[in-house]
Structure formats: C-alpha cells, structure tokens
Scaffold this motif. Structure first.
Motif, PDB file in Angstrom:
ATOM      1  N   ALA A 120      51.621  43.541  30.894  1.00 23.82           N
ATOM      2  CA  ALA A 120      50.607  43.231  29.893  1.00 23.82           C
ATOM      3  C   ALA A 120      49.227  43.705  30.327  1.00 23.82           C
ATOM      4  O   ALA A 120      48.395  44.041  29.497  1.00 23.82           O
ATOM      5  CB  ALA A 120      50.586  41.728  29.628  1.00 23.82           C
ATOM      6  N   GLU A 121      48.966  43.753  31.616  1.00 21.67           N
ATOM      7  CA  GLU A 121      47.660  44.170  32.110  1.00 21.67           C
ATOM      8  C   GLU A 121      47.517  45.680  32.190  1.00 21.67           C
ATOM      9  O   GLU A 121      46.433  46.207  32.015  1.00 21.67           O
ATOM     10  CB  GLU A 121      47.430  43.596  33.512  1.00 21.67           C
ATOM     11  N   THR A 122      48.592  46.397  32.466  1.00 20.70           N
ATOM     12  CA  THR A 122      48.468  47.803  32.796  1.00 20.70           C
ATOM     13  C   THR A 122      49.031  48.761  31.764  1.00 20.70           C
ATOM     14  O   THR A 122      48.645  49.916  31.740  1.00 20.70           O
ATOM     15  CB  THR A 122      49.179  48.093  34.134  1.00 20.70           C
ATOM     16  N   ALA A 123      49.951  48.339  30.936  1.00 19.97           N
ATOM     17  CA  ALA A 123      50.659  49.264  30.062  1.00 19.97           C
ATOM     18  C   ALA A 123      49.897  49.523  28.767  1.00 19.97           C
ATOM     19  O   ALA A 123      49.008  48.767  28.381  1.00 19.97           O
ATOM     20  CB  ALA A 123      52.035  48.721  29.749  1.00 19.97           C
ATOM     21  N   ASP A 124      50.304  50.568  28.113  1.00 25.18           N
ATOM     22  CA  ASP A 124      49.709  50.906  26.826  1.00 25.18           C
ATOM     23  C   ASP A 124      50.218  49.945  25.756  1.00 25.18           C
ATOM     24  O   ASP A 124      51.208  49.240  25.962  1.00 25.18           O
ATOM     25  CB  ASP A 124      50.034  52.355  26.488  1.00 25.18           C
ATOM     26  N   PRO A 125      49.579  49.901  24.600  1.00 25.84           N
ATOM     27  CA  PRO A 125      49.972  48.954  23.553  1.00 25.84           C
ATOM     28  C   PRO A 125      51.415  49.126  23.077  1.00 25.84           C
ATOM     29  O   PRO A 125      52.081  48.148  22.765  1.00 25.84           O
ATOM     30  CB  PRO A 125      48.996  49.258  22.412  1.00 25.84           C
ATOM     31  N   LEU A 126      51.908  50.348  23.047  1.00 27.75           N
ATOM     32  CA  LEU A 126      53.285  50.567  22.608  1.00 27.75           C
ATOM     33  C   LEU A 126      54.276  49.908  23.570  1.00 27.75           C
ATOM     34  O   LEU A 126      55.238  49.274  23.143  1.00 27.75           O
ATOM     35  CB  LEU A 126      53.573  52.057  22.491  1.00 27.75           C
ATOM     36  N   SER A 127      54.023  50.011  24.865  1.00 28.52           N
ATOM     37  CA  SER A 127      54.905  49.374  25.843  1.00 28.52           C
ATOM     38  C   SER A 127      54.860  47.859  25.716  1.00 28.52           C
ATOM     39  O   SER A 127      55.889  47.192  25.842  1.00 28.52           O
ATOM     40  CB  SER A 127      54.515  49.777  27.258  1.00 28.52           C
ATOM     41  N   ARG A 128      53.679  47.316  25.458  1.00 27.81           N
ATOM     42  CA  ARG A 128      53.569  45.864  25.271  1.00 27.81           C
ATOM     43  C   ARG A 128      54.344  45.428  24.037  1.00 27.81           C
ATOM     44  O   ARG A 128      55.039  44.414  24.055  1.00 27.81           O
ATOM     45  CB  ARG A 128      52.108  45.448  25.166  1.00 27.81           C
ATOM     46  N   SER A 129      54.235  46.186  22.946  1.00 32.25           N
ATOM     47  CA  SER A 129      54.956  45.833  21.720  1.00 32.25           C
ATOM     48  C   SER A 129      56.461  45.904  21.935  1.00 32.25           C
ATOM     49  O   SER A 129      57.203  45.057  21.456  1.00 32.25           O
ATOM     50  CB  SER A 129      54.557  46.766  20.583  1.00 32.25           C
ATOM     51  N   ARG A 130      56.906  46.918  22.656  1.00 36.64           N
ATOM     52  CA  ARG A 130      58.336  47.033  22.948  1.00 36.64           C
ATOM     53  C   ARG A 130      58.820  45.869  23.802  1.00 36.64           C
ATOM     54  O   ARG A 130      59.923  45.368  23.610  1.00 36.64           O
ATOM     55  CB  ARG A 130      58.634  48.353  23.644  1.00 36.64           C
ATOM     56  N   LEU A 131      57.994  45.438  24.751  1.00 37.27           N
ATOM     57  CA  LEU A 131      58.368  44.304  25.589  1.00 37.27           C
ATOM     58  C   LEU A 131      58.481  43.034  24.748  1.00 37.27           C
ATOM     59  O   LEU A 131      59.453  42.289  24.879  1.00 37.27           O
ATOM     60  CB  LEU A 131      57.344  44.101  26.709  1.00 37.27           C
ATOM     61  N   VAL A 132      57.513  42.800  23.871  1.00 37.69           N
ATOM     62  CA  VAL A 132      57.558  41.609  23.011  1.00 37.69           C
ATOM     63  C   VAL A 132      58.789  41.670  22.115  1.00 37.69           C
ATOM     64  O   VAL A 132      59.496  40.669  21.960  1.00 37.69           O
ATOM     65  CB  VAL A 132      56.262  41.484  22.172  1.00 37.69           C
ATOM     66  N   ALA A 133      59.074  42.831  21.552  1.00 38.58           N
ATOM     67  CA  ALA A 133      60.256  42.967  20.694  1.00 38.58           C
ATOM     68  C   ALA A 133      61.537  42.695  21.477  1.00 38.58           C
ATOM     69  O   ALA A 133      62.444  42.020  20.975  1.00 38.58           O
ATOM     70  CB  ALA A 133      60.289  44.365  20.088  1.00 38.58           C
ATOM     71  N   ARG A 134      61.605  43.191  22.700  1.00 42.10           N
ATOM     72  CA  ARG A 134      62.807  42.967  23.516  1.00 42.10           C
ATOM     73  C   ARG A 134      62.972  41.490  23.848  1.00 42.10           C
ATOM     74  O   ARG A 134      64.079  40.950  23.770  1.00 42.10           O
ATOM     75  CB  ARG A 134      62.744  43.780  24.803  1.00 42.10           C
ATOM     76  N   VAL A 135      61.889  40.843  24.203  1.00 42.31           N
ATOM     77  CA  VAL A 135      61.953  39.416  24.538  1.00 42.31           C
ATOM     78  C   VAL A 135      62.366  38.603  23.316  1.00 42.31           C
ATOM     79  O   VAL A 135      63.163  37.671  23.416  1.00 42.31           O
ATOM     80  CB  VAL A 135      60.603  38.924  25.109  1.00 42.31           C
ATOM     81  N   LEU A 136      61.854  38.959  22.154  1.00 39.42           N
ATOM     82  CA  LEU A 136      62.190  38.212  20.945  1.00 39.42           C
ATOM     83  C   LEU A 136      63.612  38.468  20.466  1.00 39.42           C
ATOM     84  O   LEU A 136      64.264  37.567  19.948  1.00 39.42           O
ATOM     85  CB  LEU A 136      61.217  38.567  19.816  1.00 39.42           C
ATOM     86  N   ASP A 137      64.106  39.706  20.622  1.00 36.30           N
ATOM     87  CA  ASP A 137      65.382  40.076  20.012  1.00 36.30           C
ATOM     88  C   ASP A 137      66.587  40.042  20.939  1.00 36.30           C
ATOM     89  O   ASP A 137      67.652  39.580  20.541  1.00 36.30           O
ATOM     90  CB  ASP A 137      65.282  41.463  19.393  1.00 36.30           C
ATOM     91  N   ASP A 138      66.455  40.567  22.133  1.00 33.63           N
ATOM     92  CA  ASP A 138      67.651  40.667  22.978  1.00 33.63           C
ATOM     93  C   ASP A 138      67.322  40.568  24.459  1.00 33.63           C
ATOM     94  O   ASP A 138      67.613  41.463  25.232  1.00 33.63           O
ATOM     95  CB  ASP A 138      68.428  41.951  22.685  1.00 33.63           C
ATOM     96  N   LEU A 139      66.771  39.467  24.828  1.00 36.60           N
ATOM     97  CA  LEU A 139      66.402  39.234  26.221  1.00 36.60           C
ATOM     98  C   LEU A 139      67.631  39.106  27.110  1.00 36.60           C
ATOM     99  O   LEU A 139      67.684  39.640  28.205  1.00 36.60           O
ATOM    100  CB  LEU A 139      65.524  37.983  26.334  1.00 36.60           C
ATOM    101  N   VAL A 140      68.647  38.405  26.624  1.00 39.01           N
ATOM    102  CA  VAL A 140      69.859  38.150  27.413  1.00 39.01           C
ATOM    103  C   VAL A 140      71.062  38.624  26.595  1.00 39.01           C
ATOM    104  O   VAL A 140      71.159  38.349  25.405  1.00 39.01           O
ATOM    105  CB  VAL A 140      70.009  36.638  27.714  1.00 39.01           C
TER     106      VAL A 140
END
Length: 104
Positions: free
Chosen positions: A22-42
């Motif tokens: 969240a501190e270092t990545a570009d906005p697209l990487s942050r959005s992809r991380l949020v999407a992954r956590v919301l949709d298919d974390l496990v």
C-alpha cells in the motif's frame, strides 16, 4: 538538466506484504490487491473455488454488506481516477448496486 521519471517499486512476488504494498505500489497494484482480498483470498482445498473477505464479512447482517460495499467502492473510485472507459465504469457500478441490493 536531466529529467527523470519516478517509477513505483516493483513487487517481488504475488504474495508481497499488503501493508508495504500500500505504501510503495502504484494504484493499479493496490486495486488488484483489494480485489484479490475481497474475492479470492483463500482457495478451498481440492477445488479452484476462492473465498474472499467479502464472503466472510457478508455473513454479518448489515455491517458486513456495508463494509464490503465501501471496499468495492474504493476500487470503483480508483478506476475513475485512472480514466477507465465509461462503459466499464457503468458495468462496475451496476455490479456494485446488484451486490448491495442482494446483500441487504
């Protein structure tokens, strides 16, 4: 005088520390991380089915759906900032509204 461009810090792996990301990545990487956590974390063992935070917090009546909607709206706002085409934004907003309506 030379000009230089600032590039975001590259990710070392797909499982990078989310707080550092969240501190270092570009906005697209942050959005992809949020999407992954919301949709298919496990992933459910033995299947290809992913379970994310949205599914888990959706089990809490009222609060869970609201929290999921706020997190999903953050992705939509980031898409607007990155000038995603209007047709895609409308589809994203429609999916968000359907998710909110079915959750309540």
């Amino acid at each position: 005088m030379t000009t230089s461009t600032v590039r975001p810090t590259p990710l070392r792996s797909a499982t990078a520390d989310p707080f550092r990301l969240a501190e270092t990545a570009d906005p697209l990487s942050r959005s992809r991380l949020v999407a992954r956590v919301l949709d298919d974390l496990v992933t459910i063992p033995g299947t290809r089915i992913g379970v994310g935070l949205d599914s888990v917090i959706g089990l809490v009546p009222g609060i869970g759906d609201s929290a999921g909607m706020v997190l999903s709206t953050a992705i939509l706002v980031e898409a607007v900032r990155n000038r995603v085409p209007v047709s895609v934004l409308l589809r994203m907003a429609g999916n968000l509204m359907v998710d909110a309506a079915l959750g309540y």
